[in-house]
Write a protein that holds these residues in place. Structure first.
Motif, PDB file in Angstrom:
ATOM      1  N   TYR A  89       1.363  -0.804  -0.515  1.00  0.00           N
ATOM      2  CA  TYR A  89      -0.101   0.096  -0.022  1.00  0.00           C
ATOM      3  C   TYR A  89       1.110   1.053  -0.115  1.00  0.00           C
ATOM      4  N   ASN A  90       1.508   1.495   1.201  1.00  0.00           N
ATOM      5  CA  ASN A  90       2.616   2.537   0.892  1.00  0.00           C
ATOM      6  C   ASN A  90       4.224   2.946  -0.360  1.00  0.00           C
ATOM      7  N   LYS A  91       3.838   1.629  -1.196  1.00  0.00           N
ATOM      8  CA  LYS A  91       5.182   1.778  -2.105  1.00  0.00           C
ATOM      9  C   LYS A  91       4.242   2.025  -2.591  1.00  0.00           C
ATOM     10  N   THR A  92       2.353   1.711  -3.095  1.00  0.00           N
ATOM     11  CA  THR A  92       1.569   2.743  -4.433  1.00  0.00           C
ATOM     12  C   THR A  92       1.992   4.218  -4.051  1.00  0.00           C
ATOM     13  N   ASN A  93       1.654   4.475  -3.054  1.00  0.00           N
ATOM     14  CA  ASN A  93       1.154   6.224  -2.617  1.00  0.00           C
ATOM     15  C   ASN A  93       3.289   6.727  -3.271  1.00  0.00           C
ATOM     16  N   PHE A  94       3.977   5.552  -2.618  1.00  0.00           N
ATOM     17  CA  PHE A  94       4.949   7.055  -2.701  1.00  0.00           C
ATOM     18  C   PHE A  94       4.856   6.850  -4.084  1.00  0.00           C
ATOM     19  N   GLU A  95       4.781   5.705  -4.919  1.00  0.00           N
ATOM     20  CA  GLU A  95       5.113   6.034  -6.353  1.00  0.00           C
ATOM     21  C   GLU A  95       4.150   6.762  -7.271  1.00  0.00           C
ATOM     22  N   ARG A  96       2.672   7.120  -6.180  1.00  0.00           N
ATOM     23  CA  ARG A  96       1.844   8.226  -7.236  1.00  0.00           C
ATOM     24  C   ARG A  96       2.775   8.969  -7.082  1.00  0.00           C
ATOM     25  N   ASP A  97       3.040   9.539  -5.517  1.00  0.00           N
ATOM     26  CA  ASP A  97       3.059  10.409  -5.185  1.00  0.00           C
ATOM     27  C   ASP A  97       4.799  11.315  -5.546  1.00  0.00           C
ATOM     28  N   LYS A  98       5.307  10.477  -5.795  1.00  0.00           N
ATOM     29  CA  LYS A  98       6.604  10.729  -6.795  1.00  0.00           C
ATOM     30  C   LYS A  98       6.959  11.057  -7.551  1.00  0.00           C
ATOM     31  N   GLU A 149       4.613  16.473   2.021  1.00  0.00           N
ATOM     32  CA  GLU A 149       3.942  15.540   1.410  1.00  0.00           C
ATOM     33  C   GLU A 149       4.496  14.367   0.219  1.00  0.00           C
ATOM     34  N   TYR A 150       5.348  15.012  -0.549  1.00  0.00           N
ATOM     35  CA  TYR A 150       6.269  14.214  -0.984  1.00  0.00           C
ATOM     36  C   TYR A 150       6.812  13.296  -0.041  1.00  0.00           C
ATOM     37  N   GLN A 151       7.503  13.985   1.297  1.00  0.00           N
ATOM     38  CA  GLN A 151       8.826  12.942   2.463  1.00  0.00           C
ATOM     39  C   GLN A 151       8.096  12.143   3.116  1.00  0.00           C
ATOM     40  N   THR A 152       6.935  13.344   2.982  1.00  0.00           N
ATOM     41  CA  THR A 152       6.405  12.010   4.469  1.00  0.00           C
ATOM     42  C   THR A 152       5.925  10.612   3.949  1.00  0.00           C
ATOM     43  N   SER A 153       5.337  10.642   2.552  1.00  0.00           N
ATOM     44  CA  SER A 153       4.512   9.314   1.611  1.00  0.00           C
ATOM     45  C   SER A 153       6.195   8.839   1.607  1.00  0.00           C
ATOM     46  N   LYS A 154       7.049   9.398   1.556  1.00  0.00           N
ATOM     47  CA  LYS A 154       8.575   8.097   1.456  1.00  0.00           C
ATOM     48  C   LYS A 154       9.233   7.405   2.477  1.00  0.00           C
TER      49      LYS A 154
END
Length: 385
Positions: free
Chosen positions: A106-115, A127-132
């Motif tokens: 789940y977190n991997k998918t969010n991180f790739e989207r936010d990236k 927001e990007y750093q929090t997702s990472k």
């Protein structure tokens, strides 16, 4: 202590007479000789390979499949620990792994989207750093759960205890139903020894240890089978001394085979270590190297000395054609009685050993009178009476 095995000497007597005394020349006839030197010691039988079989997990012994004196093979199941707790730990590790995997994905998918959004400047840096961060934490948790699952699965396999070697069960330390606790010291269940290959740890006196070398032939006996003689080979000489009652000894390791399993750990062995073994050697008694001939006027009928023209490092005197011929020789090995001659002599040569003074009547060597022996009747009478 040492003992020597040597052949009997052959003596040839050559006599000489004079008005007062006569002499005999004792000789030794050179022939093929067996030379042996033996160092004796005592030791204790041990198996070359002996393993304490333990457990790496805590639990209750549910089954013991072998007992004292049972023959076992490598990999054979010999004991089992109750698996209930271990199986539950594995199930728990599986559940944790599944949860960690879902969170990680789940977190991997969010991180790739936010990236991708951050690259287009559609979301803030925060927001990007929090997702990472959430992605990296989830990844570490997933990796840890994988390791925990591997450990739980491995611990479950430890519940089945197998023999690490081919051998015989020498000792059993536990009973069924007993709880064993894994700690810094592994709980021992069995002692398994390979009785096919044994060794003797011999205690050799410091006076003899210099003669003991790796590869020497050894024979030994044990009290349980006094009529049997076993053989072995010195495989190691240890330089660590042992002092007992001011007696210094060193350990010599003697390996031997034990196909009949007669030799058991702990038996006392009486060792004979052959520090010298020569078959068919040309050898003479040690006294032959110290022999000195008489002058011509001391025994006119004895073989006349014929010395070497140039002195030799080592020489013996050989009787040839009624002459005493000094002969240069090269020396080999020796024991406490005989010296090997590597060149200079051949079989059949008669080597001088010593002169022996005889009585004037030529009835035999002059005996030395013992002052403590009783005199025969009339021995104190004056001969003139």
């Amino acid at each position: 202590m040492r003992k020597t095995i040597f052949p009997a000497a052959v003596l040839l007597a050559v006599s000489s007479c004079s008005d007062k005394t006569s002499f005999e020349l004792d000789t030794y006839t050179v022939e093929a000789t067996s030379l042996s030197e033996v160092v004796t010691a005592t030791g204790t039988m041990e198996s070359v390979t002996s393993v304490d079989v333990g457990t790496q997990v805590t639990g209750i012994i549910s089954n013991l499949f072998v007992d004292f004196n049972d023959q076992v093979t490598k990999g054979q199941l010999i004991a089992e620990i109750d698996k209930t707790v271990l199986q539950s730990e594995l199930q728990s590790a599986d559940a944790t792994l599944a949860s960690a995997k879902a969170t990680y994905e789940y977190n991997k998918t969010n991180f790739e989207r936010d990236k991708a959004l951050h690259a287009e400047k559609l979301i803030s840096d925060y927001e990007y750093q929090t997702s990472k961060k959430d992605y990296e934490v989830a990844k570490l948790a997933y990796e840890k759960s994988q390791s925990d699952r591997v450990r739980a699965a491995k611990n479950l396999t430890y519940a089945e205890i197998t023999s690490p070697i081919d051998g015989i069960v020498v000792s059993r330390e536990v009973e069924e139903g007993q709880t064993v606790v894994s700690s810094m010291n592994v709980a021992s269940l069995y002692v398994i020894a390979d009785l096919d290959h044994m060794q003797v740890v011999g205690a050799v006196d410091e006076a003899d240890i210099g003669q003991v070398k790796v590869g020497q032939h050894v024979t030994f006996t044990v009290d349980a089978y006094p009529e049997d003689t076993f053989t072995g080979t010195v495989t190691q000489v240890r330089i660590n001394p042992t002092t007992t009652n001011n007696v210094v000894t060193y350990e010599a390791i003697v390996s031997t085979t034990n196909p009949d399993h007669k030799l058991l750990p702990g038996m006392t062995a009486n060792l004979s270590i052959f520090t010298l073994e020569l078959e068919g050697a040309t050898a003479v008694p040690l006294k032959a190297l110290k022999f000195e001939p008489m002058a011509d006027d001391e025994g006119s009928n004895l073989p006349k000395p014929q010395p070497l023209k140039e002195p030799a490092k080592n020489s013996v005197w050989v009787v040839r054609d009624n002459k005493l011929v000094e002969t240069a020789v090269e020396l080999g090995m020796k024991n406490s009685v005989y010296q090997q001659i590597t060149s200079g002599l051949k079989q059949g040569d008669k080597v001088a050993l010593q002169y022996e003074e005889k009585a004037s009547d030529n009835k035999g060597p002059k005996a030395q009178e013992n002052p403590f022996m009783p005199k025969p009747p009339g021995s104190n009478r004056n001969k003139g009476k």
